[in-house]
Design a protein around this motif. Sequence first.
Motif, PDB file in Angstrom:
ATOM      1  N   ARG A 110       0.870  -1.181   0.000  1.00  0.00           N
ATOM      2  CA  ARG A 110       0.000   0.000   0.000  1.00  0.00           C
ATOM      3  C   ARG A 110       0.899   1.220   0.000  1.00  0.00           C
ATOM      4  NH1 ARG A 110      -4.937  -0.839   3.903  1.00  0.00           N
ATOM      5  NH2 ARG A 110      -5.947   0.409   2.304  1.00  0.00           N
ATOM      6  N   ILE A 111       0.396   2.314  -0.522  1.00  0.00           N
ATOM      7  CA  ILE A 111       1.156   3.556  -0.593  1.00  0.00           C
ATOM      8  C   ILE A 111       0.429   4.617   0.232  1.00  0.00           C
ATOM      9  CG2 ILE A 111       2.126   5.352  -2.076  1.00  0.00           C
ATOM     10  CD1 ILE A 111       3.340   2.551  -2.529  1.00  0.00           C
ATOM     11  N   LEU A 112       1.125   5.149   1.227  1.00  0.00           N
ATOM     12  CA  LEU A 112       0.580   6.259   1.999  1.00  0.00           C
ATOM     13  C   LEU A 112       0.945   7.540   1.262  1.00  0.00           C
ATOM     14  CD1 LEU A 112      -0.851   7.409   4.468  1.00  0.00           C
ATOM     15  CD2 LEU A 112       1.354   7.338   5.676  1.00  0.00           C
ATOM     16  N   VAL A 113      -0.074   8.245   0.789  1.00  0.00           N
ATOM     17  CA  VAL A 113       0.108   9.480   0.027  1.00  0.00           C
ATOM     18  C   VAL A 113      -0.204  10.640   0.960  1.00  0.00           C
ATOM     19  CG1 VAL A 113      -0.607  10.797  -1.999  1.00  0.00           C
ATOM     20  CG2 VAL A 113      -0.664   8.278  -2.053  1.00  0.00           C
ATOM     21  N   MET A 114       0.777  11.526   1.151  1.00  0.00           N
ATOM     22  CA  MET A 114       0.592  12.707   1.999  1.00  0.00           C
ATOM     23  C   MET A 114       0.885  13.937   1.157  1.00  0.00           C
ATOM     24  SD  MET A 114       2.472  11.190   5.404  1.00  0.00           S
ATOM     25  CE  MET A 114       3.720  10.287   4.482  1.00  0.00           C
ATOM     26  N   ALA A 115      -0.081  14.835   1.082  1.00  0.00           N
ATOM     27  CA  ALA A 115       0.085  16.043   0.271  1.00  0.00           C
ATOM     28  C   ALA A 115      -0.277  17.273   1.086  1.00  0.00           C
ATOM     29  CB  ALA A 115      -0.783  15.971  -0.980  1.00  0.00           C
ATOM     30  N   VAL A 116       0.495  18.331   0.879  1.00  0.00           N
ATOM     31  CA  VAL A 116       0.260  19.618   1.537  1.00  0.00           C
ATOM     32  C   VAL A 116       0.343  20.701   0.476  1.00  0.00           C
ATOM     33  CG1 VAL A 116       1.121  21.254   3.247  1.00  0.00           C
ATOM     34  CG2 VAL A 116       1.264  18.801   3.698  1.00  0.00           C
ATOM     35  N   HIS A 117      -0.696  21.527   0.404  1.00  0.00           N
ATOM     36  CA  HIS A 117      -0.726  22.633  -0.556  1.00  0.00           C
ATOM     37  C   HIS A 117      -1.090  23.928   0.163  1.00  0.00           C
ATOM     38  CE1 HIS A 117      -0.249  21.983  -4.835  1.00  0.00           C
ATOM     39  NE2 HIS A 117      -0.852  20.808  -4.741  1.00  0.00           N
ATOM     40  N   PRO A 118      -0.229  24.929   0.156  1.00  0.00           N
ATOM     41  CA  PRO A 118      -0.705  26.244   0.575  1.00  0.00           C
ATOM     42  C   PRO A 118      -1.654  26.744  -0.517  1.00  0.00           C
ATOM     43  CG  PRO A 118       1.529  26.402  -0.284  1.00  0.00           C
ATOM     44  CD  PRO A 118       1.161  24.951  -0.292  1.00  0.00           C
ATOM     45  N   TYR A 119      -2.670  27.493  -0.144  1.00  0.00           N
ATOM     46  CA  TYR A 119      -3.598  28.004  -1.157  1.00  0.00           C
ATOM     47  C   TYR A 119      -4.109  29.375  -0.751  1.00  0.00           C
ATOM     48  CZ  TYR A 119      -7.423  26.970   2.013  1.00  0.00           C
ATOM     49  OH  TYR A 119      -8.248  26.955   3.105  1.00  0.00           O
ATOM     50  N   GLU A 120      -4.618  30.090  -1.731  1.00  0.00           N
ATOM     51  CA  GLU A 120      -5.344  31.329  -1.494  1.00  0.00           C
ATOM     52  C   GLU A 120      -6.383  31.458  -2.589  1.00  0.00           C
ATOM     53  OE1 GLU A 120      -4.531  35.957  -0.163  1.00  0.00           O
ATOM     54  OE2 GLU A 120      -2.855  34.634  -0.630  1.00  0.00           O
TER      55      GLU A 120
END
Length: 137
Positions: free
Chosen positions: A33-43
């Motif tokens: 299994r693949i643990l996908v972690m994503a973080v995006h700053p947004y405005e």
Amino acid sequence: VSSTYSTSFNTTSTTYVDTGLSASITPSATSSRILVMAVHPYEIFKATATTSITAAITILRGSTDIIGNSTANIELDGASGVLDLAGTWTYHYLDSPSTTSSTTYKTQTKVTSGTTIYTTYSNRGNQAQMILMEIGA
């Protein structure tokens, strides 16, 4: 595996478009299994104080939306009188790609009509990041 993206990106698209953030991993077994972690700053920005606006960010494995996110996950209510909203979108997902081939994950974003979303501001030192971690069966 980790990847960062710090090039300024914005869109007014009402259908999903690539943000520029992606990472690839080659699982060692089809049962991994693949643990996908994503973080995006947004405005996000809206034209008038009375307009409600929405935006969405999602994660794809290849061309498959693994979140299944057809609705907005960022919203700025018209009643607030605020014209912009900034924050950080963070998502973790445990995926089962069932392959030992190189697999690419990426983020996409979209907005409601008349709205702009910025998912990276390089002049502010912000960057989007994705981490992929293989978990053996």
